[in-house]
Structures are given as structure tokens and as C-alpha cells.
Design a protein around this motif. Structure first.
Motif, mmCIF file in Angstrom:
data_model
loop_
_atom_site.group_PDB
_atom_site.id
_atom_site.type_symbol
_atom_site.label_atom_id
_atom_site.label_comp_id
_atom_site.label_asym_id
_atom_site.label_seq_id
_atom_site.Cartn_x
_atom_site.Cartn_y
_atom_site.Cartn_z
ATOM 1 N N ALA A 133 0.827 -1.207 0.000
ATOM 2 C CA ALA A 133 0.000 0.000 0.000
ATOM 3 C C ALA A 133 0.863 1.260 0.000
ATOM 4 O O ALA A 133 0.559 2.226 -0.711
ATOM 5 C CB ALA A 133 -0.934 -0.002 1.197
ATOM 6 N N ALA A 134 1.931 1.270 0.773
ATOM 7 C CA ALA A 134 2.820 2.444 0.816
ATOM 8 C C ALA A 134 3.445 2.680 -0.549
ATOM 9 O O ALA A 134 3.533 3.822 -1.025
ATOM 10 C CB ALA A 134 3.906 2.256 1.878
ATOM 11 N N ARG A 135 3.875 1.613 -1.195
ATOM 12 C CA ARG A 135 4.487 1.719 -2.523
ATOM 13 C C ARG A 135 3.472 2.220 -3.544
ATOM 14 O O ARG A 135 3.741 3.134 -4.320
ATOM 15 C CB ARG A 135 5.029 0.355 -2.944
ATOM 16 C CG ARG A 135 5.696 0.334 -4.293
ATOM 17 C CD ARG A 135 6.235 -1.076 -4.585
ATOM 18 N NE ARG A 135 6.946 -1.086 -5.843
ATOM 19 C CZ ARG A 135 6.393 -1.374 -7.008
ATOM 20 N NH1 ARG A 135 5.095 -1.679 -7.088
ATOM 21 N NH2 ARG A 135 7.109 -1.356 -8.107
ATOM 22 N N ALA A 136 2.282 1.650 -3.539
ATOM 23 C CA ALA A 136 1.248 2.018 -4.506
ATOM 24 C C ALA A 136 0.765 3.449 -4.305
ATOM 25 O O ALA A 136 0.514 4.173 -5.273
ATOM 26 C CB ALA A 136 0.078 1.055 -4.406
ATOM 27 N N ARG A 137 0.636 3.855 -3.046
ATOM 28 C CA ARG A 137 0.108 5.190 -2.735
ATOM 29 C C ARG A 137 0.976 6.292 -3.328
ATOM 30 O O ARG A 137 0.474 7.310 -3.768
ATOM 31 C CB ARG A 137 -0.004 5.344 -1.213
ATOM 32 C CG ARG A 137 -0.623 6.602 -0.723
ATOM 33 C CD ARG A 137 -0.873 6.622 0.794
ATOM 34 N NE ARG A 137 0.241 6.185 1.607
ATOM 35 C CZ ARG A 137 0.317 5.008 2.249
ATOM 36 N NH1 ARG A 137 -0.662 4.133 2.159
ATOM 37 N NH2 ARG A 137 1.363 4.700 2.973
ATOM 38 N N THR A 138 2.277 6.084 -3.352
ATOM 39 C CA THR A 138 3.180 7.134 -3.822
ATOM 40 C C THR A 138 3.791 6.846 -5.189
ATOM 41 O O THR A 138 4.466 7.704 -5.742
ATOM 42 C CB THR A 138 4.332 7.340 -2.823
ATOM 43 O OG1 THR A 138 5.105 6.136 -2.762
ATOM 44 C CG2 THR A 138 3.815 7.705 -1.447
ATOM 45 N N GLY A 139 3.609 5.632 -5.687
ATOM 46 C CA GLY A 139 4.236 5.259 -6.949
ATOM 47 C C GLY A 139 5.738 5.093 -6.802
ATOM 48 O O GLY A 139 6.484 5.217 -7.768
ATOM 49 N N ALA A 140 6.183 4.792 -5.587
ATOM 50 C CA ALA A 140 7.611 4.666 -5.298
ATOM 51 C C ALA A 140 8.185 3.369 -5.842
ATOM 52 O O ALA A 140 7.455 2.429 -6.171
ATOM 53 C CB ALA A 140 7.835 4.736 -3.785
ATOM 54 N N VAL A 141 9.492 3.315 -5.896
ATOM 55 C CA VAL A 141 10.201 2.126 -6.344
ATOM 56 C C VAL A 141 9.969 0.965 -5.382
ATOM 57 O O VAL A 141 9.845 -0.180 -5.800
ATOM 58 C CB VAL A 141 11.716 2.425 -6.469
ATOM 59 C CG1 VAL A 141 12.513 1.164 -6.743
ATOM 60 C CG2 VAL A 141 11.955 3.464 -7.546
ATOM 61 N N GLU A 142 9.911 1.276 -4.087
ATOM 62 C CA GLU A 142 9.698 0.226 -3.109
ATOM 63 C C GLU A 142 8.874 0.734 -1.933
ATOM 64 O O GLU A 142 8.818 1.934 -1.672
ATOM 65 C CB GLU A 142 11.022 -0.363 -2.612
ATOM 66 C CG GLU A 142 11.895 0.624 -1.882
ATOM 67 C CD GLU A 142 13.249 0.053 -1.463
ATOM 68 O OE1 GLU A 142 13.675 -0.980 -2.000
ATOM 69 O OE2 GLU A 142 13.876 0.671 -0.596
#
Length: 113
Positions: free
Chosen positions: A18-27
Motif C-alpha cells: 500500500a505504501a508503494r502504490a500510494r506514492t508510486g515509489a520504487v519500493e
């Protein structure tokens, strides 16, 4: 290799995804402290600061008063855990499992030392 997770460890993978998806981050990463509280974070890259998701999740836990970690999870497209993030976890727990999961939540393995 797929790992069987306890419900508490599966929650870490869900929070990291969820953290990755929420920001579009690499990880994305999540950790559970010795009191059972969880902290999630995404990797950040700024001109003046770069942190892995695992480093930031551990920093969040420490800033909230955690002195020990029980487990951690990282969701990434990479095939291995980054050394800096793993070292940060080891500062608080020498043998806590750190699960590596693919973006779809499939757990690829765990590092326990």
C-alpha cells in the motif's frame, strides 16, 4: 521460493504494498516493533535526501520510541534486499525476518541473519 507467513507478517507485506502504490515509489516497506505496532514507508529520492523504504520505516519506528523490531517486509521489483535497509533493521534486531516480496505481494524469500 514462496514463504508461508503468519497473519501478522502478511499484514506487513500488505502495508508495504500500500505504501508503494500510494506514492508510486520504487519500493515500499513495513516493520513491526517489539510492542506489535507497525510502521510503513515508501522510498524517497530528493535532491538532498535519499532513503530506502526500509530505512524510512525503521526511522519512523525509532522516532515513535521503538527499541526492537520483530519483523519487516519490503515490496520491490528488485530480486534482492538492499544492504542499507537491511543494515538499518539489524541495528534493532539481529535475527528478525525481513521478507522480500514482489509488487503483487508474492513473497520471494526471507533474510533472517
Amino acid at each position: 521460493m514462496s514463504e508461508q507467513l503468519t497473519p501478522e507478517d502478511a499484514k506487513l507485506v500488505t502495508l508495504a504494498r500500500a505504501a508503494r502504490a500510494r506514492t508510486g515509489a520504487v519500493e515500499g516497506a513495513a516493520v513491526r516493533d517489539g510492542d506489535g505496532r507497525t510502521y510503513a514507508a515508501a522510498s524517497i529520492v530528493l535532491p538532498s535526501l535519499t532513503l530506502t523504504a526500509l530505512q524510512l520505516a525503521v526511522a519512523n519506528a525509532v522516532s515513535a520510541g521503538a527499541a526492537k523490531l520483530e519483523a519487516a517486509a519490503v515490496v520491490t521489483e528488485a530480486s534482492t534486499l538492499d544492504g542499507a535497509g537491511l543494515a538499518t533493521v539489524r541495528d534493532l534486531a539481529v535475527d528478525a525476518p525481513v521478507y522480500l516480496a514482489a509488487p503483487d505481494g508474492t513473497v520471494l524469500g526471507a533474510v533472517t541473519e
